[in-house]
Write a protein that holds these residues in place. Sequence first.
Motif, PDB file in Angstrom:
ATOM      1  N   MET A   1      36.298  89.629  26.928  1.00  0.00           N
ATOM      2  CA  MET A   1      35.545  88.631  26.180  1.00  0.00           C
ATOM      3  C   MET A   1      34.118  88.575  26.700  1.00  0.00           C
ATOM      4  O   MET A   1      33.826  89.027  27.804  1.00  0.00           O
ATOM      5  CB  MET A   1      36.210  87.259  26.333  1.00  0.00           C
ATOM      6  N   PRO A   2      33.195  88.000  25.921  1.00  0.00           N
ATOM      7  CA  PRO A   2      31.829  87.820  26.420  1.00  0.00           C
ATOM      8  C   PRO A   2      31.816  86.756  27.523  1.00  0.00           C
ATOM      9  O   PRO A   2      32.805  86.034  27.720  1.00  0.00           O
ATOM     10  CB  PRO A   2      31.068  87.348  25.181  1.00  0.00           C
ATOM     11  N   PRO A   3      30.718  86.644  28.242  1.00  0.00           N
ATOM     12  CA  PRO A   3      30.647  85.615  29.294  1.00  0.00           C
ATOM     13  C   PRO A   3      30.878  84.218  28.727  1.00  0.00           C
ATOM     14  O   PRO A   3      30.438  83.902  27.622  1.00  0.00           O
ATOM     15  CB  PRO A   3      29.220  85.761  29.839  1.00  0.00           C
ATOM     16  N   GLU A   4      31.565  83.410  29.481  1.00  0.00           N
ATOM     17  CA  GLU A   4      31.864  82.049  29.030  1.00  0.00           C
ATOM     18  C   GLU A   4      30.618  81.173  29.101  1.00  0.00           C
ATOM     19  O   GLU A   4      29.800  81.295  30.018  1.00  0.00           O
ATOM     20  CB  GLU A   4      32.981  81.427  29.874  1.00  0.00           C
ATOM     21  N   VAL A   5      30.484  80.312  28.095  1.00  0.00           N
ATOM     22  CA  VAL A   5      29.420  79.303  28.061  1.00  0.00           C
ATOM     23  C   VAL A   5      30.130  77.972  27.836  1.00  0.00           C
ATOM     24  O   VAL A   5      30.343  77.542  26.711  1.00  0.00           O
ATOM     25  CB  VAL A   5      28.396  79.586  26.943  1.00  0.00           C
ATOM     26  N   ALA A   6      30.521  77.361  28.905  1.00  0.00           N
ATOM     27  CA  ALA A   6      31.421  76.217  28.833  1.00  0.00           C
ATOM     28  C   ALA A   6      30.752  75.004  28.199  1.00  0.00           C
ATOM     29  O   ALA A   6      29.547  74.776  28.340  1.00  0.00           O
ATOM     30  CB  ALA A   6      31.927  75.859  30.228  1.00  0.00           C
ATOM     31  N   GLY A   7      31.551  74.228  27.494  1.00  0.00           N
ATOM     32  CA  GLY A   7      31.087  72.996  26.876  1.00  0.00           C
ATOM     33  C   GLY A   7      32.219  71.995  26.764  1.00  0.00           C
ATOM     34  O   GLY A   7      33.400  72.373  26.785  1.00  0.00           O
ATOM     35  N   ASP A   8      31.880  70.749  26.603  1.00  0.00           N
ATOM     36  CA  ASP A   8      32.886  69.697  26.549  1.00  0.00           C
ATOM     37  C   ASP A   8      33.306  69.445  25.101  1.00  0.00           C
ATOM     38  O   ASP A   8      32.488  69.513  24.183  1.00  0.00           O
ATOM     39  CB  ASP A   8      32.328  68.406  27.162  1.00  0.00           C
ATOM     40  N   MET A   9      34.571  69.161  24.907  1.00  0.00           N
ATOM     41  CA  MET A   9      35.098  68.777  23.596  1.00  0.00           C
ATOM     42  C   MET A   9      36.079  67.637  23.833  1.00  0.00           C
ATOM     43  O   MET A   9      37.301  67.831  23.835  1.00  0.00           O
ATOM     44  CB  MET A   9      35.773  69.965  22.912  1.00  0.00           C
ATOM     45  N   PRO A  10      35.546  66.426  24.032  1.00  0.00           N
ATOM     46  CA  PRO A  10      36.412  65.313  24.439  1.00  0.00           C
ATOM     47  C   PRO A  10      37.338  64.864  23.318  1.00  0.00           C
ATOM     48  O   PRO A  10      36.946  64.849  22.142  1.00  0.00           O
ATOM     49  CB  PRO A  10      35.409  64.208  24.788  1.00  0.00           C
ATOM     50  N   PRO A  11      38.573  64.489  23.636  1.00  0.00           N
ATOM     51  CA  PRO A  11      39.468  63.902  22.625  1.00  0.00           C
ATOM     52  C   PRO A  11      38.879  62.601  22.096  1.00  0.00           C
ATOM     53  O   PRO A  11      38.315  61.793  22.852  1.00  0.00           O
ATOM     54  CB  PRO A  11      40.770  63.655  23.404  1.00  0.00           C
ATOM     55  N   GLN A  12      38.974  62.396  20.796  1.00  0.00           N
ATOM     56  CA  GLN A  12      38.402  61.211  20.160  1.00  0.00           C
ATOM     57  C   GLN A  12      39.401  60.055  20.157  1.00  0.00           C
ATOM     58  O   GLN A  12      40.613  60.261  20.109  1.00  0.00           O
ATOM     59  CB  GLN A  12      37.977  61.542  18.730  1.00  0.00           C
ATOM     60  N   ARG A  13      38.872  58.860  20.200  1.00  0.00           N
ATOM     61  CA  ARG A  13      39.703  57.660  20.134  1.00  0.00           C
ATOM     62  C   ARG A  13      39.892  57.249  18.675  1.00  0.00           C
ATOM     63  O   ARG A  13      38.958  57.269  17.882  1.00  0.00           O
ATOM     64  CB  ARG A  13      39.046  56.517  20.918  1.00  0.00           C
ATOM     65  N   LEU A  14      41.103  56.878  18.322  1.00  0.00           N
ATOM     66  CA  LEU A  14      41.383  56.360  16.989  1.00  0.00           C
ATOM     67  C   LEU A  14      41.412  54.841  16.959  1.00  0.00           C
ATOM     68  O   LEU A  14      41.261  54.238  15.895  1.00  0.00           O
ATOM     69  CB  LEU A  14      42.729  56.898  16.489  1.00  0.00           C
ATOM     70  N   ASP A  15      41.586  54.241  18.118  1.00  0.00           N
ATOM     71  CA  ASP A  15      41.701  52.784  18.176  1.00  0.00           C
ATOM     72  C   ASP A  15      40.356  52.094  18.364  1.00  0.00           C
ATOM     73  O   ASP A  15      40.285  50.865  18.352  1.00  0.00           O
ATOM     74  CB  ASP A  15      42.648  52.376  19.306  1.00  0.00           C
ATOM     75  N   ARG A  16      39.299  52.869  18.530  1.00  0.00           N
ATOM     76  CA  ARG A  16      37.972  52.265  18.667  1.00  0.00           C
ATOM     77  C   ARG A  16      36.905  53.255  18.214  1.00  0.00           C
ATOM     78  O   ARG A  16      37.085  54.463  18.287  1.00  0.00           O
ATOM     79  CB  ARG A  16      37.712  51.836  20.115  1.00  0.00           C
ATOM     80  N   PHE A  17      35.792  52.702  17.721  1.00  0.00           N
ATOM     81  CA  PHE A  17      34.651  53.528  17.325  1.00  0.00           C
ATOM     82  C   PHE A  17      33.420  52.658  17.284  1.00  0.00           C
ATOM     83  O   PHE A  17      33.404  51.599  16.654  1.00  0.00           O
ATOM     84  CB  PHE A  17      34.877  54.181  15.960  1.00  0.00           C
ATOM     85  N   ASP A  18      32.383  53.095  17.965  1.00  0.00           N
ATOM     86  CA  ASP A  18      31.113  52.382  18.001  1.00  0.00           C
ATOM     87  C   ASP A  18      30.209  52.951  16.911  1.00  0.00           C
ATOM     88  O   ASP A  18      29.780  54.108  16.983  1.00  0.00           O
ATOM     89  CB  ASP A  18      30.455  52.529  19.373  1.00  0.00           C
ATOM     90  N   LYS A  19      29.923  52.164  15.889  1.00  0.00           N
ATOM     91  CA  LYS A  19      29.103  52.639  14.776  1.00  0.00           C
ATOM     92  C   LYS A  19      27.696  53.039  15.219  1.00  0.00           C
ATOM     93  O   LYS A  19      27.029  53.827  14.544  1.00  0.00           O
ATOM     94  CB  LYS A  19      29.019  51.565  13.694  1.00  0.00           C
ATOM     95  N   LYS A  20      27.248  52.517  16.339  1.00  0.00           N
ATOM     96  CA  LYS A  20      25.914  52.859  16.826  1.00  0.00           C
ATOM     97  C   LYS A  20      25.825  54.331  17.242  1.00  0.00           C
ATOM     98  O   LYS A  20      24.725  54.896  17.313  1.00  0.00           O
ATOM     99  CB  LYS A  20      25.545  51.968  18.009  1.00  0.00           C
TER     100      LYS A  20
END
Length: 742
Positions: free
Chosen positions: A39-58
Amino acid sequence: MGLSMDGVIALAQRLTPAQRQEPEWSPERLRARPDLAGMPPEVAGDMPPQRLDRFDKKTRRSLVDPHARSGFLRRVAVLGSAALLSGFAIFEMQRVLSIGDMTPVESVVLVLFSLTFVWIAIACASAFAGFAAIMARRIWPVARPATPLVRRTAVLMPTYNEAPDRVFAALEAMVRAVDELGAGDAFDWFVIADTTDPAIALEEETALMLARARLGGRMRLYYRRRRQNIGRKAGNVADFCRRWGKAYDHLLVLDADSLMDGETIVELARRMEADPDAGLIQTIPMLVNGTTLMARLQQFAGRVYGPVVGSGLAWWVQKEGNFWGHNAIIRTEAFMGAAGLPVLPGQAPFGGHILSHDFVEAALIRRAGWTVIIADDLSGSFEESPPSLIDMAVRDRRWCQGNLQHTRVLFGRGLNWVSRSHLLTGIMSYLTSPLWLLLILSGLTLALQAHFIRPEYFVDEFQLFPSWPRIDPERALALFILTLAVLFVPKVLGLIAFAADGRQRRAAGGFIGLFFSFITEIIVSALVAPIMMLMHTGAITEILLRRDAGWNPQRRDDGGVPLRDLVHRHRWHVVSGVALAAAALADSWIMLAWLAPAVTGLVFAVPLSALTGSPAVGRFIRRLGLLRTPEEKNTPPIRLAMSEARPAYTEAIASAPSLLDVVRDPASLAVHLAVTDRMLERPRGKIDPVEAMAAAKIADARTIDEAVSFLDKRESAILLGTPPLMEVLAGLPQKTAATPAE
């Protein structure tokens, strides 16, 4: 012994004249630089799990283009029309049933009718919108500017125990098509495998080397197989994003049966670059390559009726479209930042990893302020369908569980109401089956009640007038005709729109051929519908009983099933059909005639399943010119390219090395280790029991042959993804004639 890597390259050299020059991927170079296969060199990044019980519209991003907002009038037109039509039909049904006082059974019939009619009314109204959109597009076509691409796209082909010859032949065809358009530098191509069968895994590696040899240096084709299939396909794509996603602006996600022509691939990337608010653009794939009657039936219906349904949906949902998991391009920033899937609390089937991840990912992307668009005007996007009723049941069982999981997502905070409607649509696509079944049984109960049970004419001591169950037969007949009309409107409009295009019509057999294909589709679909109704009802019952669907690879080609298996799978369908026929006949011959389509399909479920899943019957139907689609007469160039490439891969993987061959040959082992994914860091104390058992068996063996003979399929698959164990195994003595038999 299997085909060596030298043999793979030699095979590639003699397959096509264009490839007879010395390949860049020579055996010597592979041995000297095994990293070339990785594979090509890794370029790591975050992909956090989203919350369904809360969401900040801002945190929701603002649209760059204010015109990217959806209009309200289209939704009023479609949903308002469906509401008016449903209201009228429900009112008429209430009048049909309420000549006298409504009985409890009549009330149940009214409720069930209301739920099922609303469903088909929305489809009817949407089909009218789709029909208008298609005809308008033909009159006023929109030009597509051919701007050069400046951003990079990763094309992902997830695969799970699929046929490698099909996967790599499709990739080769797409790579060549994009390269011929001069856009090859904008795309990197990845096979991200979750394959658990060790033999198929080694076939994938053989096919990879062959693809690189045939394509030379004109492309970048990479391969990664995960050791652990965490999160299934969604987890597979998420793993790629976290490790390599940040290197790419877009992800073009395919399926193992996907195929897209070069113009469509490039146009998707252009549209994504031109629209800074687009988070996801979904094409509407056409079904192709159907060989059985069932596959051809789905193929014809999707090609003729599908466009008005898809265009109608795209017309009214606008920027709040949906994702179907493949043949779509996604902005990496939107996907990684907003579409990380949560793990639902509890155990499967309602808890755990989300199976139908695509609907949820689209809803989360839209929640974050990105738009989701259905590109209904793009052709050149293809996929394949299950070849038999049994295969459809296997697929639908998994989809049903995933869609019912959406009951845990439907009321998530911050979701757009149209996104919720997509989730609800997915849920109702399976819940309507038991609702239709209950409606049939309630109507039959109502008839049997009137026939066998003496009505209580005076239910009240002081009642002056008698009460008994009665219906208005004239209104009932008119309502039945209305229901049939609403049910068939999408088919009829689709047929008209299709036939209005002379080129399409002639390729499908002209007016006469198209008419008889239309009749054939209606008859066979009517016979199959009650079987699918009971299959879906059974699937929902299993889910309510907390039975998990698992994850099985989908058959693509031959739909043949042994008679014994057919009888086993359909035995209760036949019993249900006989019971329904007996109950109807107990009332009258007229009732049996009304229920004849449902009864016939169920009673003859076994021969119907055998005939619709038979390739021989499919070939016979094709020779008759029935259920023909334009793509069968005028094969798309991308499909021709895939068909021409596939025999080369079929021949190569037929001689792919076995596990024993790989560990015996240092060159083959070097190539295998080069394409093996790096082992991710293991938390201390978390021991994989399969890996531990494989290590113990290798330690207990005296020779390579003996060690390999000790391993089962799961252990061999883990071993292939564990370089230290592979090296230990290769270090064992090879079996010789002097080795005593154990």
